[in-house]
Write a protein that holds these residues in place. Structure first.
Motif, PDB file in Angstrom:
ATOM      1  N   ALA A   1       0.814  -1.215   0.000  1.00 45.64           N
ATOM      2  CA  ALA A   1       0.000   0.000   0.000  1.00 45.64           C
ATOM      3  C   ALA A   1       0.851   1.270   0.000  1.00 45.64           C
ATOM      4  O   ALA A   1       0.406   2.312  -0.480  1.00 45.64           O
ATOM      5  CB  ALA A   1      -0.943  -0.001   1.203  1.00 45.64           C
TER       6      ALA A   1
ATOM      7  N   PHE B   1       1.105   2.989  -3.276  1.00 43.71           N
ATOM      8  CA  PHE B   1      -0.068   3.767  -3.656  1.00 43.71           C
ATOM      9  C   PHE B   1      -0.181   5.072  -2.869  1.00 43.71           C
ATOM     10  O   PHE B   1      -0.579   6.096  -3.425  1.00 43.71           O
ATOM     11  CB  PHE B   1      -1.330   2.906  -3.520  1.00 43.71           C
ATOM     12  CG  PHE B   1      -1.300   1.726  -4.435  1.00 43.71           C
ATOM     13  CD1 PHE B   1      -1.546   1.868  -5.790  1.00 43.71           C
ATOM     14  CD2 PHE B   1      -0.976   0.466  -3.950  1.00 43.71           C
ATOM     15  CE1 PHE B   1      -1.493   0.789  -6.654  1.00 43.71           C
ATOM     16  CE2 PHE B   1      -0.915  -0.624  -4.795  1.00 43.71           C
ATOM     17  CZ  PHE B   1      -1.174  -0.457  -6.159  1.00 43.71           C
ATOM     18  N   THR B   2       0.172   5.047  -1.594  1.00 44.30           N
ATOM     19  CA  THR B   2       0.132   6.304  -0.834  1.00 44.30           C
ATOM     20  C   THR B   2       1.244   7.253  -1.296  1.00 44.30           C
ATOM     21  O   THR B   2       1.044   8.465  -1.304  1.00 44.30           O
ATOM     22  CB  THR B   2       0.225   6.048   0.687  1.00 44.30           C
ATOM     23  OG1 THR B   2       1.396   5.292   0.983  1.00 44.30           O
ATOM     24  CG2 THR B   2      -1.015   5.320   1.197  1.00 44.30           C
TER      25      THR B   2
ATOM     26  N   TRP C   1      -1.036  11.884   2.759  1.00 41.27           N
ATOM     27  CA  TRP C   1      -0.488  10.701   2.097  1.00 41.27           C
ATOM     28  C   TRP C   1       0.942  10.423   2.535  1.00 41.27           C
ATOM     29  O   TRP C   1       1.353   9.274   2.654  1.00 41.27           O
ATOM     30  CB  TRP C   1      -0.587  10.837   0.578  1.00 41.27           C
ATOM     31  CG  TRP C   1      -2.007  10.899   0.124  1.00 41.27           C
ATOM     32  CD1 TRP C   1      -2.631  11.963  -0.460  1.00 41.27           C
ATOM     33  CD2 TRP C   1      -2.982   9.871   0.230  1.00 41.27           C
ATOM     34  NE1 TRP C   1      -3.939  11.661  -0.709  1.00 41.27           N
ATOM     35  CE2 TRP C   1      -4.182  10.369  -0.300  1.00 41.27           C
ATOM     36  CE3 TRP C   1      -2.956   8.570   0.728  1.00 41.27           C
ATOM     37  CZ2 TRP C   1      -5.346   9.610  -0.351  1.00 41.27           C
ATOM     38  CZ3 TRP C   1      -4.121   7.809   0.670  1.00 41.27           C
ATOM     39  CH2 TRP C   1      -5.298   8.338   0.139  1.00 41.27           C
TER      40      TRP C   1
END
Length: 157
Positions: free
Chosen positions: A35, A38-39, A51
């Motif tokens: 993840a 994606f952040t 983010w």
């Protein structure tokens, strides 16, 4: 053509009532470390500090959780001779050490802030992508240990 030779279960030493701990604990760290890619990309797109903070937290969860899960994998690697004999197990372990080292370095760079923000971000993104790639290979090898070598699987039923 499928291999018709009977397989033998390889039981885990780090288990509770026959349920191996390493595969139980590894899912959250893997999800967290994937993840982060994606952040990081969300931060690149929006430049919203949310983010950036999310990446730091995900790296912490991934690194600490991965190290915790790896302790149980290491117990099996060192104390179960049938696992130790598998080249796949050693490759899985070496990749896991590399991946956890990169994730920990990435986390440290962001927490301590060892350079200009722009440079730090791009190194972090690079480390996040590299970590995710190593995770995919390590996960594939872990799957081979379970599905091909029956590590932690009870085949008696």
């Amino acid at each position: 053509m499928a291999d018709c030779t009977p397989r033998e279960s390889i039981h885990s030493k780090a288990a509770i009532k026959g349920h191996p701990l390493h595969p139980m604990l590894i899912h959250f760290p893997v999800a967290a470390l994937v993840a982060v890619v994606f952040t990081d990309l969300a931060y690149l797109w929006t430049v919203d500090e949310f983010w950036s903070r999310a990446s730091v937290w995900l790296l912490g969860v991934g690194a600490v959780g991965g190290i915790t899960a790896s302790v149980f994998g290491l117990v099996d690697l060192l104390w179960v001779s049938k696992i130790r004999q598998k080249v796949t197990a050693w490759c899985h372990a070496i990749l896991a050490v590399m991946m956890l080292s990169l994730a920990s370095l990435n986390w440290m760079l962001r927490v301590v802030g060892l350079g200009p923000a722009e440079t730090e971000f791009f190194w972090g993104l690079y480390l996040s992508v590299l970590t995710a790639l190593l995770i995919s290979v390590a996960a594939y090898l872990g799957g081979r240990l379970v599905y091909e070598h029956a590590v932690g699987v009870d085949l008696s039923n």
